[in-house]
Design an enzyme around this catalytic site. Structure first.
Site, short mmCIF file in Angstrom:
data_model
loop_
_atom_site.label_atom_id
_atom_site.label_comp_id
_atom_site.label_asym_id
_atom_site.label_seq_id
_atom_site.Cartn_x
_atom_site.Cartn_y
_atom_site.Cartn_z
N GLU A 139 1.20 -1.29 -0.03
CA GLU A 139 -0.20 0.31 -0.02
C GLU A 139 0.85 0.97 0.30
OE1 GLU A 139 0.94 1.56 3.30
OE2 GLU A 139 1.55 -0.36 3.69
N GLU A 182 4.46 -0.01 1.12
CA GLU A 182 4.43 -0.68 -0.11
C GLU A 182 4.86 -2.38 -0.18
OE1 GLU A 182 8.00 1.67 -1.72
OE2 GLU A 182 7.30 2.94 -0.62
#
Lengths: 351, 351
Positions: free
Chosen positions: A174, A317
């Site tokens: 994310e 991420e």
């Protein structure tokens, strides 16, 4: 509020494969248990993939990006523009997760679910824009019911694409400035713990910043009080598009029989929601690492999860999951390729 | 007792490279510190290799094998014949470390320094036979002074071969039934801690077995009492050929400017001896993992070492170090290939 697919059953683990994998582990030329957590990982993957010797060659990394209305409350060390700037950095291959995906030869995609300002045509970025960020959940629900379903569906769709490509393991990541505030609020509502136990510095708040973030979360919990007893409604009121997409991807993986390697704080909070929506999802989750974000250890405890790595990462991420991927691959290689005592003519332990 | 080369100085770390690497880390597109231990690893490797962006493509794994006279005291869960049987398993590629070396594309060799019975011609195995195992150190010194020097030299020679092949990182592993007893005795003599704090199950002793092992170690410490104040003499009296070779390899790496990735309990005890012989060696050591062997945590504390992994491994053979190697490689890739804030046009933090 319920989408049809969310409550569909998960694929059951293959207990026959688990037993044959356990038997194989016990025959390999090493003292029993001496490969530590790598043994259990190989056995769990065997039960998930339904084979004695699991493989992790084809791995999908999907990054979900979106903005958060709660950023208006001044809860992040970085400005909101960074979400979109990082989407561009993903597209150009400069972000940590891009370097990791390249090194690890995984498939990689970015799904933009709603940054405030979006570029239309970035290579490797899918635009599935729900809105220019969520609403500020200190004042109203973060999403409408329809927006929540769009976000959950986006996670399911990413898994469907991965399955079509032969995916043997799914990593969801994310990007969203403000999303540790959203994730902390979600974790409070899902576990009943107070904000002070779950909120932390995120990308780099100082103690004053963390104290302010705790007050903002408490204010939000007070506003939505009395409406926080269903995990989907919690996700709608306090979540983010990218967090809901992670939740959707985890549920879809369990339903398609694809193991998930869960990243850090945000992805684990998504898993808490996923397990709340569909409890069988938990069996399909492997946990990569314990983040330096202080609330992560409590979320992991709530999930009864034991992550592989504890090296102080806190980037998001999907970077912690990607960093742990080589350990899973080595676990599979050891499990599949080591000689047995009989094959090698090595004596077993004394009487 | 001192061989000429042992006291030669270590290569100093390159402080300019360390500073440029630190500066580069601070400019990469991530919150400062968010890659956790991977950041410090990249910076330390930069200082060792004398470059801003270190590389770990060419890695050497050398396994030293030898038998131990103290096995006559019944201190191992596996019979002594397993040392040689495992050397054959290394030659055939069936052992854990062989699978790891293949997966990780490292160079791999086995050096037989003295198993009780040795095969002469095994592929990939160098015969540098010192004796058919050490003497039983509950009754006499494990080695003569000449044997100790042969073992230390064997470690140095392995490093010389690795340097000739362009080695950027050295992993030393060991195989020797009984060697946790030798390593525990060494650690007692080197740190002053009692055997009960350092001896553990090794390949799989039960509590009675561990209690017996503790008594055997105490008996040995009593026998050699008064002669245990020099690390080389401690190594001669209580060590093993393969442990001394690891010590020699670690000293030689520091002298040749090659980073060492230290494996588990045995390799860390070898490092304790190496640091005792030549204190500058410590700067060249990276620690891979915390073994499940309970004494390891105390040896790591004595070395002020913070290992990367803590996943319950306790196999030896260099397997823990090999398992951690991908993390070091990913640390280098992230350090070298991520975009900076300026390159990516990403905003830095507020204020």
């Amino acid at each position: 509020m319920q989408s049809d697919w969310l409550s569909q059953p998960a694929v059951p683990l293959n207990e026959t494969a688990r037993l044959t994998a356990e038997k194989r582990q016990a025959q390999l030329t090493k003292p029993p248990g001496s490969l530590g957590a790598l043994e259990g990982v190989a056995i769990r993957l065997a039960a998930m993939q339904g084979v004695t010797c699991p493989m992790l060659e084809q791995v999908q990394i999907s990054i979900f990006a979106a903005d958060h209305g709660v950023v208006a409350e001044g809860i992040s060390a970085f400005p909101q523009a960074v979400t979109q700037e990082m989407v561009r950095n993903f597209a150009r291959g400069g972000a940590a997760i891009c370097v990791l995906a390249k090194q690890l030869h995984t498939d990689f995609e970015v799904v933009n679910l709603g940054t405030v300002e979006a570029d239309e045509n970035l290579p490797g970025v899918r635009n599935q824009r729900i809105a220019p960020g969520t609403a500020n959940f200190t004042r109203q629900p973060a999403m409408t019911a329809e927006q929540l379903m769009q976000a959950l569906d986006a996670g399911q769709q990413a898994v469907a694409r991965a399955v079509d490509a032969g995916c043997q393991l799914f990593i969801g990541g994310e990007m969203g400035i403000g999303n540790t505030t959203s994730a902390s609020a979600l974790a409070c509502a899902l576990t009943g713990m107070p904000p002070a136990r779950l909120a932390g510095p995120g990308t780099g708040l100082d103690q004053n910043g963390v104290d302010h973030k705790i007050r903002v979360i408490q204010q939000s919990l007070d506003l939505h009080q009395g409406r926080l007893d269903d995990p989907l409604e919690i996700l709608r009121r306090l979540g983010g598009f990218e967090i809901a997409a992670l939740t959707g991807s985890q549920i879809a993986c369990a339903q398609k029989g694809v193991p998930v390697l869960v990243d850090g704080f945000i992805a684990s909070v998504a898993a808490l929601a996923a397990a709340g929506i569909n409890s069988a999802v938990k069996e399909w989750l492997l946990f990569a690492h314990r983040s330096a974000e202080p609330g992560h250890i409590r979320v992991l405890e709530a999930l009864e999860a034991e992550p592989l790595l504890d090296i102080g990462m806190r980037l998001g991420e999907g970077s912690g999951a990607a960093t742990a991927l080589p350990l899973l691959r080595l676990a599979c290689a050891l499990h599949g390729e080591m000689a047995t005592f009989a094959e090698a003519g090595v004596s077993e332990r004394d009487g």
